[in-house]
Design a protein around this motif. Structure first.
Motif, PDB file in Angstrom:
ATOM      1  N   ALA A  70       0.829  -1.199   0.000  1.00 52.48           N
ATOM      2  CA  ALA A  70       0.000   0.000   0.000  1.00 52.48           C
ATOM      3  C   ALA A  70       0.864   1.250   0.000  1.00 52.48           C
ATOM      4  N   PHE A  71       1.910   1.256   0.824  1.00 54.15           N
ATOM      5  CA  PHE A  71       2.792   2.420   0.882  1.00 54.15           C
ATOM      6  C   PHE A  71       3.468   2.649  -0.466  1.00 54.15           C
ATOM      7  N   ARG A  72       3.960   1.581  -1.067  1.00 53.16           N
ATOM      8  CA  ARG A  72       4.614   1.716  -2.372  1.00 53.16           C
ATOM      9  C   ARG A  72       3.624   2.179  -3.437  1.00 53.16           C
ATOM     10  N   ASP A  73       2.397   1.688  -3.366  1.00 50.45           N
ATOM     11  CA  ASP A  73       1.372   2.110  -4.333  1.00 50.45           C
ATOM     12  C   ASP A  73       1.067   3.597  -4.180  1.00 50.45           C
ATOM     13  N   TYR A  74       0.988   4.066  -2.932  1.00 47.88           N
ATOM     14  CA  TYR A  74       0.720   5.486  -2.697  1.00 47.88           C
ATOM     15  C   TYR A  74       1.869   6.350  -3.223  1.00 47.88           C
ATOM     16  N   VAL A  75       3.094   5.906  -2.963  1.00 45.51           N
ATOM     17  CA  VAL A  75       4.263   6.637  -3.454  1.00 45.51           C
ATOM     18  C   VAL A  75       4.269   6.658  -4.980  1.00 45.51           C
ATOM     19  N   GLU A  76       3.936   5.520  -5.584  1.00 51.07           N
ATOM     20  CA  GLU A  76       3.866   5.417  -7.041  1.00 51.07           C
ATOM     21  C   GLU A  76       2.805   6.374  -7.590  1.00 51.07           C
ATOM     22  N   SER A  77       1.668   6.454  -6.911  1.00 50.78           N
ATOM     23  CA  SER A  77       0.574   7.311  -7.351  1.00 50.78           C
ATOM     24  C   SER A  77       0.945   8.789  -7.280  1.00 50.78           C
ATOM     25  N   VAL A  78       1.716   9.161  -6.263  1.00 53.35           N
ATOM     26  CA  VAL A  78       2.053  10.569  -6.050  1.00 53.35           C
ATOM     27  C   VAL A  78       3.325  10.984  -6.780  1.00 53.35           C
ATOM     28  N   GLY A  80       5.220   8.756  -8.970  1.00 49.66           N
ATOM     29  CA  GLY A  80       5.541   8.007 -10.178  1.00 49.66           C
ATOM     30  C   GLY A  80       6.754   7.113 -10.029  1.00 49.66           C
ATOM     31  N   THR A  81       7.081   6.738  -8.799  1.00 47.27           N
ATOM     32  CA  THR A  81       8.208   5.852  -8.540  1.00 47.27           C
ATOM     33  C   THR A  81       7.866   4.940  -7.370  1.00 47.27           C
ATOM     34  N   SER A  82       8.451   3.757  -7.348  1.00 46.78           N
ATOM     35  CA  SER A  82       8.214   2.820  -6.238  1.00 46.78           C
ATOM     36  C   SER A  82       9.446   2.716  -5.348  1.00 46.78           C
ATOM     37  N   ASP A  83      10.266   3.773  -5.345  1.00 46.60           N
ATOM     38  CA  ASP A  83      11.491   3.757  -4.545  1.00 46.60           C
ATOM     39  C   ASP A  83      11.227   3.790  -3.048  1.00 46.60           C
ATOM     40  N   GLY A  84      10.062   4.281  -2.646  1.00 45.31           N
ATOM     41  CA  GLY A  84       9.771   4.356  -1.216  1.00 45.31           C
ATOM     42  C   GLY A  84       9.628   2.988  -0.583  1.00 45.31           C
ATOM     43  N   THR A  98      14.086  -2.501  24.249  1.00 48.73           N
ATOM     44  CA  THR A  98      12.894  -2.679  23.398  1.00 48.73           C
ATOM     45  C   THR A  98      12.836  -4.087  22.811  1.00 48.73           C
ATOM     46  N   ALA A  99      13.473  -5.034  23.463  1.00 47.54           N
ATOM     47  CA  ALA A  99      13.458  -6.423  22.989  1.00 47.54           C
ATOM     48  C   ALA A  99      12.034  -6.939  22.909  1.00 47.54           C
ATOM     49  N   GLY A 100      11.729  -7.658  21.832  1.00 51.33           N
ATOM     50  CA  GLY A 100      10.401  -8.220  21.659  1.00 51.33           C
ATOM     51  C   GLY A 100       9.437  -7.297  20.948  1.00 51.33           C
ATOM     52  N   ARG A 101       9.902  -6.109  20.596  1.00 50.14           N
ATOM     53  CA  ARG A 101       9.053  -5.157  19.903  1.00 50.14           C
ATOM     54  C   ARG A 101       9.451  -5.047  18.428  1.00 50.14           C
ATOM     55  N   THR A 102       8.545  -4.493  17.646  1.00 46.51           N
ATOM     56  CA  THR A 102       8.810  -4.319  16.222  1.00 46.51           C
ATOM     57  C   THR A 102       8.925  -2.830  15.912  1.00 46.51           C
ATOM     58  N   ASP A 103      10.060  -2.444  15.346  1.00 49.04           N
ATOM     59  CA  ASP A 103      10.254  -1.055  14.934  1.00 49.04           C
ATOM     60  C   ASP A 103       9.706  -0.876  13.523  1.00 49.04           C
ATOM     61  N   ILE A 104       8.934   0.184  13.332  1.00 50.70           N
ATOM     62  CA  ILE A 104       8.343   0.469  12.026  1.00 50.70           C
ATOM     63  C   ILE A 104       8.923   1.774  11.498  1.00 50.70           C
ATOM     64  N   SER A 105       9.410   1.758  10.286  1.00 48.97           N
ATOM     65  CA  SER A 105       9.979   2.958   9.694  1.00 48.97           C
ATOM     66  C   SER A 105       9.632   3.012   8.216  1.00 48.97           C
ATOM     67  N   CYS A 106       9.675   4.209   7.656  1.00 49.55           N
ATOM     68  CA  CYS A 106       9.439   4.353   6.229  1.00 49.55           C
ATOM     69  C   CYS A 106      10.522   5.251   5.642  1.00 49.55           C
ATOM     70  N   TRP A 107      10.689   5.165   4.343  1.00 50.78           N
ATOM     71  CA  TRP A 107      11.759   5.904   3.681  1.00 50.78           C
ATOM     72  C   TRP A 107      11.309   6.316   2.295  1.00 50.78           C
ATOM     73  N   LEU A 108      11.714   7.512   1.901  1.00 51.94           N
ATOM     74  CA  LEU A 108      11.398   8.035   0.582  1.00 51.94           C
ATOM     75  C   LEU A 108      12.574   8.899   0.150  1.00 51.94           C
ATOM     76  N   PRO A 109      13.124   8.691  -1.041  1.00 52.69           N
ATOM     77  CA  PRO A 109      14.250   9.520  -1.494  1.00 52.69           C
ATOM     78  C   PRO A 109      13.896  10.993  -1.393  1.00 52.69           C
ATOM     79  N   ALA A 110      14.635  11.731  -0.575  1.00 55.26           N
ATOM     80  CA  ALA A 110      14.276  13.129  -0.309  1.00 55.26           C
ATOM     81  C   ALA A 110      14.853  14.090  -1.340  1.00 55.26           C
ATOM     82  N   HIS A 111      16.019  13.770  -1.860  1.00 57.86           N
ATOM     83  CA  HIS A 111      16.694  14.662  -2.807  1.00 57.86           C
ATOM     84  C   HIS A 111      16.808  16.077  -2.235  1.00 57.86           C
TER      85      HIS A 111
END
Length: 217
Positions: A70-78, A80-84, A98-111
């Motif tokens: 979904a995140f890649r689709d949104y980035v592609e829609s906005v 035109g690339t799936s680099d995110g 923080t053992a036992g936890r899941t870290d969530i992060s996102c990335w998008l080429p900022a330029h």
């Protein structure tokens, strides 16, 4: 006799001193045992968290893949690339707080663009807001973004608005965004979605109906 008394008294003093040391040592040993017991319980809890987390990782793997898509689709829609990318990283390090936890992060080429950083946050929020949830999960029915378009590029703004209009057409949720009139290119295209216009000329034309600074007397 005097010598014997003196020796006995000296020995008594030494024995009493040794007893105090033993009492102190016993106190420390009891404290150490208590600390070791607490540490053992904490390690057991951490191990349980890690094992539970690993089980959740397997259980939720397909859902997380759909969120990443979904995140890649949104980035592609906005853009035109799936680099995110959206990433989930499970922490199995026993020495970590923080053992036992899941870290969530996102990335998008900022330029070097602040606007891309703001857009990335908006798209990240869309992923979580519009995702399908189980019956047992809390499902918020509205999302608010306060002024994200200030730094987002004019080419990107309409694409984000078109995306959220499309996403909202598939749900009964609400998306609220505050923006200056000049921040939205082709405002007439989205005029029908404007629920309130505030010009600040009087208290009733302010967002909360009042000013947020001390007036000069």
């Amino acid at each position: 006799i005097i010598g014997d008394i003196s020796a006995i008294a000296s020995r008594e003093e030494k024995v009493l001193s040794e007893i105090k040391d033993l009492d102190l040592m016993e106190k420390y040993l009891v404290e150490v045992e208590n600390l070791e017991e607490k540490l053992e319980k904490q390690n057991a809890k951490r191990t349980e968290l890690i094992n539970t987390g690993k089980a959740d990782e397997k259980k939720n793997r397909s859902e997380r893949l759909s969120l990443i898509k979904a995140f890649r689709d949104y980035v592609e829609s906005v853009y035109g690339t799936s680099d995110g990318s959206l990433e989930f990283k499970f922490n199995s390090n026993m020495n970590s707080s923080t053992a036992g936890r899941t870290d969530i992060s996102c990335w998008l080429p900022a330029h070097g663009s602040m606007g891309r950083g703001a857009a990335m946050i908006v798209l990240f929020d869309f992923v979580w807001f519009f995702r399908k949830r189980g019956n047992e999960e809390f499902d918020p029915n509205f999302l608010v973004h306060d002024g994200p378009f200030v730094v987002i590029g004019d080419v990107v703004k309409p694409k984000i608005l078109d995306l959220v209009v499309e996403l909202l057409s598939e749900t009964d949720k609400q998306y609220l965004i505050t923006a200056n009139e000049h921040d939205i290119p082709n405002l007439a295209t989205y005029r029908k979605y404007v629920c309130k216009e505030l010009d600040g000329s009087q208290d009733s034309s302010k967002f909360f109906g009042e000013q947020f600074y001390d007036r000069m007397v």
